[in-house]
Design a protein around this motif. Sequence first.
Motif, PDB file in Angstrom:
ATOM      1  N   ASN A 206      19.240  13.253  16.470  1.00  0.00           N
ATOM      2  CA  ASN A 206      18.659  14.481  16.996  1.00  0.00           C
ATOM      3  C   ASN A 206      19.725  15.206  17.815  1.00  0.00           C
ATOM      4  O   ASN A 206      20.103  14.749  18.897  1.00  0.00           O
TER       5      ASN A 206
ATOM      6  N   PHE B 244      14.655  10.904  22.666  1.00  0.00           N
ATOM      7  CA  PHE B 244      15.141  11.418  21.369  1.00  0.00           C
ATOM      8  C   PHE B 244      14.035  12.022  20.502  1.00  0.00           C
ATOM      9  O   PHE B 244      14.305  12.448  19.383  1.00  0.00           O
ATOM     10  N   VAL B 245      12.795  12.054  20.996  1.00  0.00           N
ATOM     11  CA  VAL B 245      11.686  12.617  20.233  1.00  0.00           C
ATOM     12  C   VAL B 245      11.293  13.935  20.853  1.00  0.00           C
ATOM     13  O   VAL B 245      10.926  14.011  22.028  1.00  0.00           O
ATOM     14  N   ASP B 246      11.376  15.026  20.089  1.00  0.00           N
ATOM     15  CA  ASP B 246      11.049  16.364  20.603  1.00  0.00           C
ATOM     16  C   ASP B 246       9.540  16.597  20.591  1.00  0.00           C
ATOM     17  O   ASP B 246       8.809  16.012  19.802  1.00  0.00           O
TER      18      ASP B 246
ATOM     19  N   TRP C 194      18.965  16.106  24.464  1.00  0.00           N
ATOM     20  CA  TRP C 194      19.226  14.672  24.329  1.00  0.00           C
ATOM     21  C   TRP C 194      20.703  14.358  24.401  1.00  0.00           C
ATOM     22  O   TRP C 194      21.100  13.298  24.893  1.00  0.00           O
TER      23      TRP C 194
ATOM     24  N   TYR D   1      23.001   6.380  18.873  1.00  0.00           N
ATOM     25  CA  TYR D   1      23.387   7.121  17.677  1.00  0.00           C
ATOM     26  C   TYR D   1      24.459   6.350  16.905  1.00  0.00           C
ATOM     27  O   TYR D   1      24.558   6.471  15.681  1.00  0.00           O
TER      28      TYR D   1
ATOM     29  N   ASN E  16      19.542  17.957  19.344  1.00  0.00           N
ATOM     30  CA  ASN E  16      19.010  18.803  20.420  1.00  0.00           C
ATOM     31  C   ASN E  16      19.904  18.634  21.649  1.00  0.00           C
ATOM     32  O   ASN E  16      20.117  17.512  22.118  1.00  0.00           O
TER      33      ASN E  16
END
Length: 289
Positions: free
Chosen positions: A161, A283-285, A166, A178, A163
């Motif tokens: 992710n 890590f979860v939007d 993060w 990652y 984003n």
Amino acid sequence: MASESRTSSQPSFADRTVVVSGGSRGIGLAIALGAARHGANVVLLAKTAEPHPKLPGTVYTAVAEVEAAGGKGVAVVGDVRKEEDVARAIDTAVEHFGGVDVVVNNASAIATEPTEQLSAKKFDLMMDINVRGTFLLTKAALPYLRKSPGAHVLTLAPPLNMNPHWLGAHPSYTLSKYGMSLLSLGWAQEYGREKGTTAIGFSCLWPETYIATSAVTNLAAGDDLVKASRSPEIMADAAVQILSRPPGEVNGRCFIDSEILAESGVTDLSGYGGGDEPILDIFVDERTS
């Protein structure tokens, strides 16, 4: 509620051997138990030979739970950072059960301090356990995974992710997790297809929400956080679904637990707890729809 009743299929792990790193408690143990309920042989590699004052269980009590769940279990006391300990875990699987069919790279370390406060020791620990440990265990198992008719390597790491939130929240921890994801994606290309067939399925699994483990309980306001966390069984059920599929179907994919369960026909997640609005994991939007 038993995990079998929450999943849409009844997979069999009979005669399949699963090696789990860091499996003495938490998500690793839950996945080991999920496989054991379907008849798996389980080898647990963990450091916890003696009870920890703040953490429940040892690798030996975990094996007892595996056997109570219907599987066969063997404990290996060792450190996933040490090549000789990892080799001993794989050798144990071969000696006791004749091979290795599944590797679960679960062992992980977390430190989310800002960069200027993060010690080099903690940085090294995350890289050594998360990245090096994943590398060592997978590498050691590869010769035996190639011989399995349904080989899988499941790594507990998130989808990549990008984003900026993060990336900037805890860069060193993000790098280590990652790194695990990138190893899995890389291996999916390097080893996933050999001789024209998908020989080994390399995939990642990550929770959509906080999971009620000791790591959460020991945080500040841990009791409140646990109430808004789902049980480790959701990860176990998701892992069983992934590992029950043909390797080629999952190779190179990164799954979120709730999404793989939805693919498998399970949409009611209330049995896993967490309340109406469980806390989204790192890590979860937030969903926009």
